[in-house]
Design a protein around this motif. Structure first.
Motif, mmCIF file in Angstrom:
data_model
loop_
_atom_site.group_PDB
_atom_site.id
_atom_site.type_symbol
_atom_site.label_atom_id
_atom_site.label_comp_id
_atom_site.label_asym_id
_atom_site.label_seq_id
_atom_site.Cartn_x
_atom_site.Cartn_y
_atom_site.Cartn_z
ATOM 1 N N SER A 1 0.807 -1.225 -0.073
ATOM 2 C CA SER A 1 -0.126 0.003 0.072
ATOM 3 C C SER A 1 0.802 1.258 -0.028
ATOM 4 N N TYR B 1 -0.095 -8.294 -2.380
ATOM 5 C CA TYR B 1 -0.064 -7.137 -3.154
ATOM 6 C C TYR B 1 -1.582 -6.499 -3.599
ATOM 7 N N ASN B 2 -2.502 -7.122 -2.991
ATOM 8 C CA ASN B 2 -3.840 -6.557 -3.517
ATOM 9 C C ASN B 2 -4.819 -6.940 -2.455
ATOM 10 N N THR C 1 -9.234 -6.154 -0.831
ATOM 11 C CA THR C 1 -10.476 -5.826 -1.006
ATOM 12 C C THR C 1 -11.148 -5.736 0.416
ATOM 13 N N ALA D 1 -2.849 -3.654 -9.977
ATOM 14 C CA ALA D 1 -3.278 -4.256 -8.654
ATOM 15 C C ALA D 1 -2.787 -3.227 -7.399
ATOM 16 N N SER D 2 -2.111 -2.182 -7.617
ATOM 17 C CA SER D 2 -1.752 -1.592 -6.318
ATOM 18 C C SER D 2 -3.185 -0.544 -6.177
ATOM 19 N N ALA E 1 -6.909 -1.306 -5.188
ATOM 20 C CA ALA E 1 -7.823 -2.375 -5.115
ATOM 21 C C ALA E 1 -9.247 -2.064 -5.155
ATOM 22 N N THR F 1 -10.187 0.307 -2.043
ATOM 23 C CA THR F 1 -9.030 1.183 -1.780
ATOM 24 C C THR F 1 -9.097 2.176 -0.632
#
Length: 507
Positions: free
Chosen positions: A325, A390-391, A393, A492-493, A495, A499
């Protein structure tokens, strides 16, 4: 002729003499008594003046000037040398007071009877032996740590000599009545050279796990065995901490105003002061947080994994989950990284409670990091590395009601698994929340009343190894001038719909 008798003259003379003597004696006694009274009054007046002199006189202050100009150096700091001749001899170096060397493993009360600076009299008695240092801190240059000598740490108007543990004070803001609220800053400057690591907690005033974590780490450091320096600020947001609130007194989130503005809002001024007076002196930062709004987090590190030095820091925390993040704009972590200071956020537990498991995990992770950075000599091997996500939700509630969870924190889930239910307390209608991804529960809401759209379960999705940058060493070098860092272009950065919620929960 009969002779006349002769009167008894000697007897009369004797009686007369006795009478005169008595009169004189009475007169003398009366006059002496009259003289003794004024002498007694004089003695009483002298005694009263002596008692008056024993009472200390109030200092004559200039009331038309701010209170801060009348205050002395921070607690634990000796008074500054005001000799103009001494200052004239060293025009190229700013004279700073010497920080008092305290034993941080003992309570403050044990030092209240000791005069300030008495434990560091030898260092003050030989000012000529102090090495000349530039006014900036930490030590500059890329010289090898093996040949570089330990240098004093110049912080908050004080000079902390090597092998010194002390307490300083940072005054973030001025209240309307003109009284400053000092925040404690714990400093341990090691006897050996190395990087400067900063530990910050309670940027949100209701997050208590970080406060206890900083206390345990700082009070177990040995300055004689430490390489580099560790700066610990247990309570950054003192206003919110006193009110058991996440926010400042003006309802602003301090962690949305870094690096701050000296002419901005109250929150921006506090952030600006903290960032430039403390954070800018560090080579690396660990910002400790918990979940927000009755959510709890699995102990995890959050950082920009496209930055090699941040990747190096995350690998130093042992068996701790890592989540990629970049951080929201205005957070302490984002501002520090943009200023060239590698920074990670350590999330653990829930707000307003002290969780022993979360605190113990955090303390163990920071001690492992100190070993990884070469700041302590003790070798610590702590389990296998946790997966890197890396992701991530958020699974949200589609309806309002009372939420009851069916999963636990840290549990692995698959798509379609039941996470929890939301029951309407009026209609008794129950709605299920099922996972839409394969992943792991990194954060979740405590059982409570929720509104429609409430972020209930934070699911981390593991990252492919090729998306993570190779690690890079964190060294003791001067942080560069602030400049924006390029953001990750990988989709993918960012979300999906989680996010914004992730960033709001993280800092």
């Amino acid at each position: 002729m009969i002779p006349r008798p002769i009167p008894n003259r000697p007897r009369r003379l004797l009686s007369l003499a006795l009478l005169l003597t008595s009169a004189q004696t009475w007169a003398l006694s009366d006059s002496s008594g009259a003289q003794e009274k004024p002498q007694e009054k004089v003695q009483e007046k002298v005694q009263e003046e002596n008692r008056t002199e024993a009472v200390s006189k109030a200092e004559n202050l200039k009331l038309d000037q701010p209170v801060i100009t009348e205050l002395g150096p921070p607690t634990g700091v000796a008074e500054q040398n005001e000799n103009p001749q001494a200052n004239a001899e060293e025009p190229s170096q700013e004279s700073l007071p010497q920080a008092e060397n305290l034993q941080l493993d003992q309570p403050i009360g044990e030092f209240e009877g000791t005069p300030t600076g008495s434990t560091n009299q030898e260092a003050q008695a030989k000012p000529a032996e102090k090495p000349a240092t530039p006014p900036e801190a930490p030590p500059t240059g890329n010289v090898s740590l093996e040949v570089e000598k330990a240098k004093p740490l110049r912080l908050l108007g004080a000079e902390v000599a090597p092998a010194t543990s002390t307490r300083l004070a940072w005054s973030p803001s001025q209240h309307f009545e003109g009284v400053y609220s000092p925040t404690a800053v714990l400093v341990v400057n090691g006897a050996n050279p190395g990087p400067v690591l900063c530990l910050t907690a309670a940027v949100h005033g209701d997050e208590l796990n970080g406060v206890e974590t900083v206390r345990r780490v700082m009070y177990n450091l040995d300055a004689e065995q430490l390489s580099g320096a560790v700066i610990g600020v247990p309570i950054v947001n003192l206003q919110g901490f006193h009110r058991s609130s996440r926010y400042l007194t003006d309802r602003r989130d301090l962690n949305r105003h870094f690096p701050g503005d000296p002419n901005g809002s109250s929150a921006s001024r506090i952030a600006n002061s903290f960032f430039h007076e403390i954070i800018s002196h560090c080579n690396a930062v660990v910002d400790l947080h918990t979940g927000s709004f009755y959510r709890t987090n699995l102990p995890q590190l959050r950082g920009d994994l496209t930055n090699p030095r941040i990747v190096k820091m995350t690998k130093g925390f042992g068996s701790t989950v890592v989540l990629h993040s970049a951080g929201a704009k205005g957070t302490l972590r984002r501002a520090a990284v943009e200023a060239g200071i590698p920074t990670v956020t350590l999330e653990a537990g829930a707000p307003m409670v002290l969780d022993e498991r979360s605190v113990s995990h955090s303390v163990k992770g920071i001690r492992t990091l100190l070993n990884q950075l070469g700041m302590v000599n003790k070798f610590r091997l702590w389990g296998d590395p946790e997966p890197v996500y890396y992701n991530s939700t958020w699974q949200r509630s589609s309806t309002g009601g009372i939420i009851f969870s069916e999963v636990e924190l840290g549990e692995f889930v698959r798509k379609g698994d039941l996470l929890g239910t939301v029951t309407n307390p009026i209609t008794n209608v129950r709605t299920e929340i099922r996972s839409q991804h394969n992943g792991r529960i990194l954060g979740m809401a405590l059982d409570q009343v929720v509104q429609p759209g409430f972020a209930a379960y934070h699911i981390g999705i593991q990252a492919p190894q090729e998306q993570i940058s190779p690690p890079e060493e964190v060294v003791a070098e001067e942080p560069p001038v602030q400049k924006p860092q390029p953001q990750a272009t990988n989709a993918a950065s960012e979300a999906s719909d989680g996010t914004a919620e992730l960033r709001g929960d993280e800092d």
